[in-house]
Scaffold this motif. Structure first.
Motif, PDB file in Angstrom:
ATOM      1  N   TRP A 239     -42.636 -17.279  26.670  1.00 26.92           N
ATOM      2  CA  TRP A 239     -42.338 -16.363  25.569  1.00 26.92           C
ATOM      3  C   TRP A 239     -41.052 -15.638  25.951  1.00 26.92           C
TER       4      TRP A 239
ATOM      5  N   TRP B  37     -41.272 -12.549  19.638  1.00 25.08           N
ATOM      6  CA  TRP B  37     -40.975 -13.371  20.806  1.00 25.08           C
ATOM      7  C   TRP B  37     -40.751 -14.816  20.359  1.00 25.08           C
TER       8      TRP B  37
ATOM      9  N   LEU C  44     -41.333 -18.655  21.220  1.00 27.60           N
ATOM     10  CA  LEU C  44     -42.292 -19.430  22.006  1.00 27.60           C
ATOM     11  C   LEU C  44     -41.753 -20.833  22.256  1.00 27.60           C
TER      12      LEU C  44
END
Length: 324
Positions: free
Chosen positions: A107, A78, A80
């Motif tokens: 995210w 993911w 961020l």
């Protein structure tokens, strides 16, 4: 020997609640039920499903007023990002005034299938001026390919289809003793450890046990372990954890101690980790202070002055914990 206290769940009542809310497991919720005022804590958002069968590609958490110095935890796979902005009021963060900070954490770029579950974590501090018993909401939005799942209703009603994840604020060191106990928020330093906001819970007459709470931050490069505690007010002390095991809440002694990971803060609070005063010599009275010595595997020993607070609700009741 591991000691368990089992609190049986009323399945009939639980079923009724689920029926009213349309299925409690269908909602995004927080792992934490409570947070201490004036303390640093971890907030974990639990995402149980996608959007009408679609995978979740992004998760956003809004940071409420009163929660500051936020640091999000990265997740593999993911991307961020954070959004910053001004606080409603300034905060004193270890002697440094903070007037702005993270107000949203996102995210993105993930692929959480509808039939999978995941958690998204941030860490921050609860402002010392917040009120005990107050709900703190963390609105969240899941984004999928063709829609969203919004958990943004902050009314506090259980009848809405999209309740915002929330927790209850409980009294911490900033609210102790109604002006009679110490409210010094300065952390005690022991090597690489910073110990802040210690307090114990007041007891009823003839109650044999009590709980002690605090936050411990490890600023060093190596993990440490809280391996023991002692006080003249208790015949013996243990380090405990409360956690759900299926439909059962279990309280158990941590015989190997409580690990304090490098670079992290561990919060001891009602309903979670705590130190247990056992075989009390007498009741702990709200407004008094007691001396407690903590022993760490690497950092050694430190003696703290721990104010006694009369907590009303929001935490674990240790009055029935005399079976140790």
């Amino acid at each position: 020997m591991e000691t368990d206290m089992i609190i049986k769940t009323n399945l009939t009542a639980l079923a009724a609640v689920i029926a009213l809310t349309g299925g409690a497991n269908a909602h995004a919720t927080l792992e934490q039920d409570t947070a201490l005022i004036g303390a640093t804590t971890k907030i974990t958002l639990r995402v149980p499903h996608g959007c009408n069968g679609e995978a979740t590609n992004a998760v956003r958490i809004e940071i409420p007023d009163g929660f500051y110095a936020v640091k999000p935890m990265p997740k593999a796979g993911w991307t961020l990002t954070t959004q910053t902005g001004p606080y409603a009021e300034p905060y004193d963060n270890h002697g440094r005034e903070m007037t702005e900070g993270v107000r949203a954490v996102i995210w993105s770029g993930g692929d959480l299938a509808d039939d999978h579950y995941d958690e998204f974590t941030i860490r921050g501090s609860v402002g010392p001026k917040m009120s005990a018993g107050q709900a703190m909401f963390f609105p969240a939005v899941q984004t999928c390919a063709n829609g969203t799942a919004d958990w943004t209703d902050t009314s506090g009603s259980r009848d809405v289809p999209n309740p915002a994840p929330s927790l209850e604020l409980i009294a911490g060191a900033a609210d102790l003793g109604h002006g009679h106990a110490s409210t010094d928020m300065t952390a005690t330093t022991l090597g690489d450890l910073e110990i802040a906001a210690p307090f114990a819970r007041a007891t009823l007459p003839n109650q044999p046990v009590a709980g002690g709470f605090m936050t411990i931050t490890n600023t060093g490069q190596a993990d440490d372990v809280l391996i023991g505690a002692a006080s003249s007010v208790a015949g013996r002390m243990e380090i405990h954890e409360m956690a759900m095991d299926g439909d059962v809440m279990r309280m158990r002694a941590l015989d190997d101690g409580l690990r304090i990971p490098s670079g992290e803060t561990v919060t001891l609070q009602p309903g979670g980790f705590h130190i247990m005063f056992m075989d009390l010599a007498g009741p702990l009275v709200a407004g008094d202070s007691i001396s407690v010595t903590l022993t760490f595997e690497n950092a050694g020993e430190v003696t703290l002055t721990m104010p006694v607070a009369d907590l009303q609700g929001g935490g674990a009741d240790h009055s029935g914990h005399g079976g140790h």
